[in-house]
Design an enzyme around this catalytic site. Structure first.
Site, PDB file in Angstrom:
ATOM      1  N   ARG A  89       0.805  -1.231   0.000  1.00 38.30           N
ATOM      2  CA  ARG A  89       0.000   0.000   0.000  1.00 38.30           C
ATOM      3  C   ARG A  89       0.841   1.287   0.000  1.00 38.30           C
ATOM      4  NH1 ARG A  89      -2.529  -3.163  -1.787  1.00 38.30           N
ATOM      5  NH2 ARG A  89      -4.299  -4.288  -0.930  1.00 38.30           N
ATOM      6  N   SER A 123     -10.303   0.543   3.883  1.00 36.59           N
ATOM      7  CA  SER A 123      -9.510   0.077   5.030  1.00 36.59           C
ATOM      8  C   SER A 123      -8.793   1.262   5.668  1.00 36.59           C
ATOM      9  CB  SER A 123      -8.478  -0.957   4.583  1.00 36.59           C
ATOM     10  OG  SER A 123      -9.140  -2.119   4.170  1.00 36.59           O
ATOM     11  N   GLU A 178      -3.699   3.664   6.859  1.00 37.82           N
ATOM     12  CA  GLU A 178      -3.623   3.484   5.406  1.00 37.82           C
ATOM     13  C   GLU A 178      -4.278   4.693   4.721  1.00 37.82           C
ATOM     14  OE1 GLU A 178      -4.691  -0.367   3.791  1.00 37.82           O
ATOM     15  OE2 GLU A 178      -5.532   0.544   1.987  1.00 37.82           O
TER      16      GLU A 178
END
Ligand SMILES: Cc1cc2nc3c(=O)[nH]c(=O)nc-3n(C[C@H](O)[C@H](O)[C@H](O)COP(=O)(O)OP(=O)(O)OC[C@H]3O[C@@H](n4cnc5c(N)ncnc54)[C@H](O)[C@@H]3O)c2cc1C
Length: 327
Positions: free
Chosen positions: A184, A233, A308
Site C-alpha cells: 500500500r 480500510s 492506510e
C-alpha cells in the site's frame, strides 16, 4: 519621514497562471471525497487536459503547495481545509486504450481513469488479469500512489510503466523497479504527479473475465459497507511477525472496537477496519475515532496500527484557521 511602504499580498488565485480548465476558490472538498467531510481547498484546479496541467505546473509560482487527489476514496480531508492548490483529475485525464497484439494484451490508462472503468474496458477487450481493479473504487493515479490491490493482486503485479511529472515539470517514465512498491505504498516522492500507466494482462475470453468480475463485486457487497460514506480500510495490516498473523480488523475486533462511536463517526459493524460517516461526522470525529482505535489496539495487543487512509489539510475550522494564520 519616509512614506510607509504598502505591502500587498495578492490572493492565491491572482498569483496563478491562466488555465483552460477550472480554478475554484475556497471549494469544499467534502463533496468530492468518499467520506463526505472536510474543509475547502484554497484553490481547486480541474485541468482541461494533460497539456493544461503541465503548463500550469510549469508556470505556477514555485512556493505554492500542490496536492493531487483522485476520487478521494482513500482520503480524509481535515475540517480546516487544504492550503494551496488541490488538483483533481477528471474525465479529461481518464482515457483508456486497449492494445492486444502479438506482443501482449495491455491497457494504457490516464491517471484520472477509474479503476472500475479500466477493469470493464479490459474485460470488453478480452484482457484478463486486471479484474481485481473492479474491487478498488479509486483512480489509476491513486492506485499507483497506494499500490492498490484486492483479491491477491496489486498494481505492482500488472504495471509495465507509469508516467509522472516531477516538481520541475519534467515528464518521466518509470518502470516497476523505479516505483519502489511495497504494501500500500510506492516510494516515488510525494510531490510527483502520476499522469498515466500501462498495465499488462493476458488475452482471455471476455465472458470468463466478466464472470470473475461479478464474483469480485458480489464478494465486496457481502463483506464491505460500500454504500456508506467510508474511506475503505483505515489501517494497514501489520507485519505478521508483529501481529501474530492477525489482520488489522481482527486486532480491532479483539480490542472491542466494532461499532465504537465518536461524534458522528463509527467503526463499521460490517467490517471493523472501515470507519463510517453516519451523516453528521466531522473530519475530526473520524480522525479522533481512528486514534482511539489505535490506542485501544495498542493497549490490548501491543500492536501499533499504521494509517492506510491519507489525512490531508489542517485541523479545525477553516475560517478560524485562516484568521489565525494556522498552517
Ligand atoms: C469502499 C472502499 C473499498 C476499498 N477497497 C480497496 C481495496 O480493496 N484495495 C485497495 O487497495 N484500496 C481500497 N480502497 C481504497 C482506495 O480505493 C484506494 O487506495 C485507491 O487507490 C485510491 O484512489 P483515489 O483515486 O481515490 O485516490 P485518493 O483517495 O484521492 O488519494 C489517495 C492518495 O493518492 C494520491 N494520488 C491520487 N492521484 C494521484 C496522482 N495522479 N498522482 C500522484 N498521487 C496521486 C493522493 O495525493 C493521496 O495521497 C477502498 C476504498 C473504499 C472507499
Amino acid at each position: 519621514m519616509m512614506a510607509a511602504q504598502k505591502i500587498t499580498t495578492l490572493p492565491l488565485i491572482d498569483r496563478l497562471p491562466p488555465v483552460r480548465g477550472r480554478l475554484e476558490v475556497n471549494k469544499p472538498l467534502g463533496s468530492v471525497t468518499w467520506f463526505g467531510v472536510g474543509g475547502p481547498a484554497e484553490v481547486l484546479f480541474r485541468p482541461a487536459d494533460r497539456d493544461d496541467l503541465l503548463a500550469f505546473l510549469e508556470d505556477k509560482p514555485a512556493e505554492v503547495p500542490v496536492t493531487v487527489i483522485g476520487v478521494g476514496s482513500n482520503l480524509l480531508v481535515r475540517d480546516g481545509g487544504v492550503p494551496g492548490v488541490v488538483i483533481r483529475f477528471g474525465r479529461s485525464l481518464g482515457t483508456i486504450e486497449a492494445a492486444i497484439d502479438a506482443g501482449g494484451a495491455e491497457l494504457v490508462c490516464g491517471a484520472g481513469a477509474l479503476d472500475v472503468n479500466a477493469a470493464k474496458a479490459a474485460a470488453k477487450a478480452g484482457i484478463g488479469g486486471l479484474e481485481f481493479l473492479r474491487g478498488v473504487p479509486g483512480t489509476i493515479g491513486g492506485g499507483l500512489r497506494m499500490n492498490a490491490g484486492a483479491y491477491g493482486k496489486d498494481i505492482k503485479d500488472v504495471l509495465v510503466w507509469a508516467e509522472a511529472v516531477d516538481p520541475q515539470g519534467r515528464v518521466r517514465r518509470l518502470g516497476v523497479a523505479d516505483m519502489g512498491f511495497t504494501y500500500r505504498r510506492c516510494a516515488i516522492s510525494e510531490d510527483w504527479i502520476f499522469l498515466a500507466a500501462r498495465l499488462a494482462g493476458r488475452a482471455d475470453d471476455p465472458a470468463a473475465i466478466q464472470a470473475r468480475m461479478r464474483d469480485i463485486q458480489e464478494a465486496r457487497l457481502a463483506s464491505q459497507p460500500i454504500g456508506s460514506r467510508t474511506g475503505g480500510s483505515t489501517f494497514k495490516n501489520p507485519p505478521p511477525d508483529e501481529s501474530g498473523a492477525r489482520k488489522a480488523w481482527q486486532l480491532i475486533e479483539a480490542a472491542g472496537c466494532r461499532g465504537l462511536k465518536v461524534g458522528g463517526a463509527q467503526v463499521s459493524e460490517m467490517h471493523c477496519n472501515f470507519l463510517i460517516n453516519g451523516g453528521a461526522a466531522t473530519a475530526a470525529d473520524l480522525e479522533n475515532l481512528g486514534e482511539e482505535v489505535r490506542r485501544r489496539v495498542l493497549a490490548e495487543s501491543g500492536v501499533s496500527l499504521e494509517w492506510e487512509i491519507r489525512r490531508i489539510g489542517i485541523r479545525g475550522d477553516a475560517t478560524r484557521a485562516a484568521r489565525e494564520g494556522e498552517t
